[in-house]
Each structure stands twice: as C-alpha cells, then as structure tokens.
Design a protein around this motif. Sequence first.
Motif, PDB file in Angstrom:
ATOM      1  N   ALA A  63       0.815  -1.208   0.000  1.00  0.00           N
ATOM      2  CA  ALA A  63       0.000   0.000   0.000  1.00  0.00           C
ATOM      3  C   ALA A  63       0.854   1.266   0.000  1.00  0.00           C
ATOM      4  CB  ALA A  63      -0.938  -0.004   1.215  1.00  0.00           C
ATOM      5  N   LEU A  64       1.928   1.263   0.780  1.00  0.00           N
ATOM      6  CA  LEU A  64       2.766   2.460   0.889  1.00  0.00           C
ATOM      7  C   LEU A  64       3.720   2.619  -0.292  1.00  0.00           C
ATOM      8  CD1 LEU A  64       3.820   2.758   4.645  1.00  0.00           C
ATOM      9  CD2 LEU A  64       2.721   4.508   3.263  1.00  0.00           C
ATOM     10  N   SER A 105      -2.052  -5.978  -2.826  1.00  0.00           N
ATOM     11  CA  SER A 105      -1.821  -6.359  -1.428  1.00  0.00           C
ATOM     12  C   SER A 105      -2.261  -7.803  -1.166  1.00  0.00           C
ATOM     13  CB  SER A 105      -2.560  -5.406  -0.486  1.00  0.00           C
ATOM     14  OG  SER A 105      -3.959  -5.549  -0.615  1.00  0.00           O
ATOM     15  N   LEU A 106      -3.084  -8.349  -2.031  1.00  0.00           N
ATOM     16  CA  LEU A 106      -3.617  -9.695  -1.805  1.00  0.00           C
ATOM     17  C   LEU A 106      -2.555 -10.797  -1.895  1.00  0.00           C
ATOM     18  CD1 LEU A 106      -7.058  -9.451  -3.638  1.00  0.00           C
ATOM     19  CD2 LEU A 106      -6.635  -9.512  -1.171  1.00  0.00           C
ATOM     20  N   PRO A 107      -1.585 -10.748  -2.837  1.00  0.00           N
ATOM     21  CA  PRO A 107      -0.578 -11.824  -2.872  1.00  0.00           C
ATOM     22  C   PRO A 107       0.185 -11.996  -1.569  1.00  0.00           C
ATOM     23  CG  PRO A 107      -0.522 -10.590  -4.917  1.00  0.00           C
ATOM     24  CD  PRO A 107      -1.455  -9.856  -4.005  1.00  0.00           C
ATOM     25  N   ALA A 108       0.567 -10.878  -0.924  1.00  0.00           N
ATOM     26  CA  ALA A 108       1.288 -10.976   0.352  1.00  0.00           C
ATOM     27  C   ALA A 108       0.415 -11.610   1.421  1.00  0.00           C
ATOM     28  CB  ALA A 108       1.745  -9.588   0.795  1.00  0.00           C
ATOM     29  N   ILE A 109      -0.842 -11.200   1.481  1.00  0.00           N
ATOM     30  CA  ILE A 109      -1.768 -11.754   2.481  1.00  0.00           C
ATOM     31  C   ILE A 109      -1.946 -13.247   2.258  1.00  0.00           C
ATOM     32  CG2 ILE A 109      -4.166 -11.735   3.271  1.00  0.00           C
ATOM     33  CD1 ILE A 109      -4.218  -8.730   2.640  1.00  0.00           C
ATOM     34  N   LEU A 110      -2.233 -13.649   1.037  1.00  0.00           N
ATOM     35  CA  LEU A 110      -2.519 -15.055   0.744  1.00  0.00           C
ATOM     36  C   LEU A 110      -1.274 -15.926   0.913  1.00  0.00           C
ATOM     37  CD1 LEU A 110      -4.812 -14.611  -2.397  1.00  0.00           C
ATOM     38  CD2 LEU A 110      -5.504 -15.118  -0.047  1.00  0.00           C
ATOM     39  N   ALA A 111      -0.097 -15.415   0.530  1.00  0.00           N
ATOM     40  CA  ALA A 111       1.125 -16.206   0.639  1.00  0.00           C
ATOM     41  C   ALA A 111       1.432 -16.545   2.093  1.00  0.00           C
ATOM     42  CB  ALA A 111       2.295 -15.447   0.014  1.00  0.00           C
ATOM     43  N   ILE A 112       1.283 -15.579   2.985  1.00  0.00           N
ATOM     44  CA  ILE A 112       1.625 -15.826   4.387  1.00  0.00           C
ATOM     45  C   ILE A 112       0.558 -16.669   5.074  1.00  0.00           C
ATOM     46  CG2 ILE A 112       2.066 -14.711   6.597  1.00  0.00           C
ATOM     47  CD1 ILE A 112       3.439 -12.488   5.030  1.00  0.00           C
ATOM     48  N   PHE A 143      -3.264   2.969   4.566  1.00  0.00           N
ATOM     49  CA  PHE A 143      -1.894   3.278   4.162  1.00  0.00           C
ATOM     50  C   PHE A 143      -1.793   3.581   2.675  1.00  0.00           C
ATOM     51  CE2 PHE A 143      -1.899   0.780   7.989  1.00  0.00           C
ATOM     52  CZ  PHE A 143      -1.056   1.519   8.807  1.00  0.00           C
ATOM     53  N   VAL A 144      -2.827   3.220   1.911  1.00  0.00           N
ATOM     54  CA  VAL A 144      -2.889   3.670   0.519  1.00  0.00           C
ATOM     55  C   VAL A 144      -3.011   5.192   0.500  1.00  0.00           C
ATOM     56  CG1 VAL A 144      -4.174   3.548  -1.636  1.00  0.00           C
ATOM     57  CG2 VAL A 144      -3.920   1.493  -0.233  1.00  0.00           C
ATOM     58  N   GLY A 145      -3.856   5.723   1.387  1.00  0.00           N
ATOM     59  CA  GLY A 145      -3.993   7.181   1.479  1.00  0.00           C
ATOM     60  C   GLY A 145      -2.695   7.853   1.866  1.00  0.00           C
ATOM     61  N   LEU A 146      -1.968   7.274   2.813  1.00  0.00           N
ATOM     62  CA  LEU A 146      -0.677   7.842   3.208  1.00  0.00           C
ATOM     63  C   LEU A 146       0.319   7.773   2.053  1.00  0.00           C
ATOM     64  CD1 LEU A 146       1.190   9.016   5.352  1.00  0.00           C
ATOM     65  CD2 LEU A 146       1.661   6.676   6.131  1.00  0.00           C
ATOM     66  N   GLN A 160      10.348   7.494  -2.104  1.00  0.00           N
ATOM     67  CA  GLN A 160      10.616   6.107  -1.733  1.00  0.00           C
ATOM     68  C   GLN A 160      11.219   6.024  -0.339  1.00  0.00           C
ATOM     69  OE1 GLN A 160       9.654   3.526  -3.197  1.00  0.00           O
ATOM     70  NE2 GLN A 160      10.976   1.788  -2.729  1.00  0.00           N
ATOM     71  N   GLY A 161      12.157   6.925  -0.041  1.00  0.00           N
ATOM     72  CA  GLY A 161      12.793   6.924   1.271  1.00  0.00           C
ATOM     73  C   GLY A 161      11.814   7.239   2.383  1.00  0.00           C
ATOM     74  N   VAL A 162      10.965   8.240   2.160  1.00  0.00           N
ATOM     75  CA  VAL A 162       9.981   8.610   3.180  1.00  0.00           C
ATOM     76  C   VAL A 162       8.987   7.472   3.393  1.00  0.00           C
ATOM     77  CG1 VAL A 162       8.072  10.187   3.705  1.00  0.00           C
ATOM     78  CG2 VAL A 162      10.216  11.083   2.786  1.00  0.00           C
ATOM     79  N   ALA A 163       8.540   6.849   2.301  1.00  0.00           N
ATOM     80  CA  ALA A 163       7.591   5.737   2.411  1.00  0.00           C
ATOM     81  C   ALA A 163       8.208   4.571   3.180  1.00  0.00           C
ATOM     82  CB  ALA A 163       7.143   5.291   1.027  1.00  0.00           C
ATOM     83  N   LEU A 164       9.469   4.234   2.888  1.00  0.00           N
ATOM     84  CA  LEU A 164      10.126   3.129   3.581  1.00  0.00           C
ATOM     85  C   LEU A 164      10.342   3.447   5.057  1.00  0.00           C
ATOM     86  CD1 LEU A 164      12.767   1.976   0.929  1.00  0.00           C
ATOM     87  CD2 LEU A 164      10.721   0.746   1.672  1.00  0.00           C
TER      88      LEU A 164
END
Length: 239
Positions: A63-64, A105-112, A143-146, A160-164
């Motif tokens: 999302a970020l 975001s779904l692949p990360a959720i489903l994989a774990i 966090f999509v909004g952020l 990228q740096g701020v998001a990370l």
Amino acid sequence: MTYLKYEVLRVLRNGAFTGYTVGFPVGFYLLFTVVFDQSPVGGSAFDAYYMVSMALYGAIGTALTGVGAPIAMERSKGWTRQLALTPLRPGRYLLIKIAAASVLSLPAILAILLCGKLIHRVDLDLGTWLALVPALWVGALPFVGLGIAIGYTFRDESAQGVALAAYFLMSVAGGLWMPTVAFPAWLAKVSEVLPTYRAGELSWRLIAGESPFSGGALILAAWTVAFLGLAAWRFRRAS
C-alpha cells in the motif's frame, strides 16, 4: 479497466518489488516462527499471531511503496502531464492507483496465510480463515492514502525513502515485528494509538475468537479519514 490491468501487470513484472513485499514478510515469518520457540500471545498461538502480523506487514508495504513512489516518479518524468492529454482524468488516474494497490496487497496476504496453514498447521475454523483476508485487506487500506500523500508531496527517491521510513517505523512501533507485550510500558502506550497496531488488532481479535469491532476499529477509522483527507489535499495542491 484497461489501464488498471496494465498497472497491475507492470508492478507484478517488477521482481524486486514482488520480492520485497511478498518474499521479505514470508521470510520473516518463517525465520521467527521456525527458529524461535515462542509462547502464546493474547490467547493465540504465536504461529497464528505472527502469521497475521507478517501478512499485514506485507500488505502495508504494498500500500505504501506501491503507490507513493510510482506516483512521485511518474510526476517527475512527465507521465502524469502526458496522461492529461488523454481522456483519462486526474481523479480517475488516482482511483486506478488505489485499486491497483488494493489488488496487489492480496498476494502478500494469501502467501503468508498459506505458509501458516501448510507449514505450521495453524488451526483456525473455516469462517476465521475466510474473515482474515478482508480484515487484513481493510487494515492496509488507510496506508494507501498515506502513500498517495507521500507521492504528491515528495519527488523520486525522496518519496521512496519517506515511504520506507514510515513503513519501518510504524511497523516496528505498531507491534508487527514483535508483540507489544515485549515493549516497555511507554512504548506499548504509544503503539496503541498507531494505525499499524489498530489494523493488526482487527485480525488478532479474530484469531482469538473475538469480534474484530472494538474501540480500536474506531481509531483505525479515524486514521483512515485523516490519511485520505491528507491525500486529497496534496492531490489538489499538486494538480
């Protein structure tokens, strides 16, 4: 829909991004649950508790970093100005970015969740498994909004740096890397007001057999409104 399809495919073809948002959370989950023997947390087995934490961690990362940095890069390279010459309006472009981040975001959720079920034999009833996916997905939406706000405030590598940095700090302080019961008292109090903690609480309560809706859900809703409001303000200023 055509632009949305290409946006999703473009990101999925980026091996580094997929590895970071799916591979890292899966690796962390296996490392901390296979190597270390942990006691139950909040009435749930540690394997199940940490499964939820890492699934949310991966979804928030998508999302970020999947929204903010691409928007900043496309602005700096003139792609958004090019799109302004097409029938695709700025508001619709923004909606496509939100939709793409939500889908990705779904692949990360489903994989774990799959790792939890197949490797650690996490024992949850079918209704809880089915409820976890939307709960984790909803928890990542603020966090999509952020990410949008960051993308319309900073440029290129700065975004990228701020998001990370936001991703790392809020994940650690919000109890996604380790349960807040291990925190000092003052840090545990801080974590309770963070959106990462309240997003995780939705699913932590589910695996403990409790209703996900509590006062924490209202705090998460307030963060969602705040992040989306900030994103709308930065979008109007940039436009």
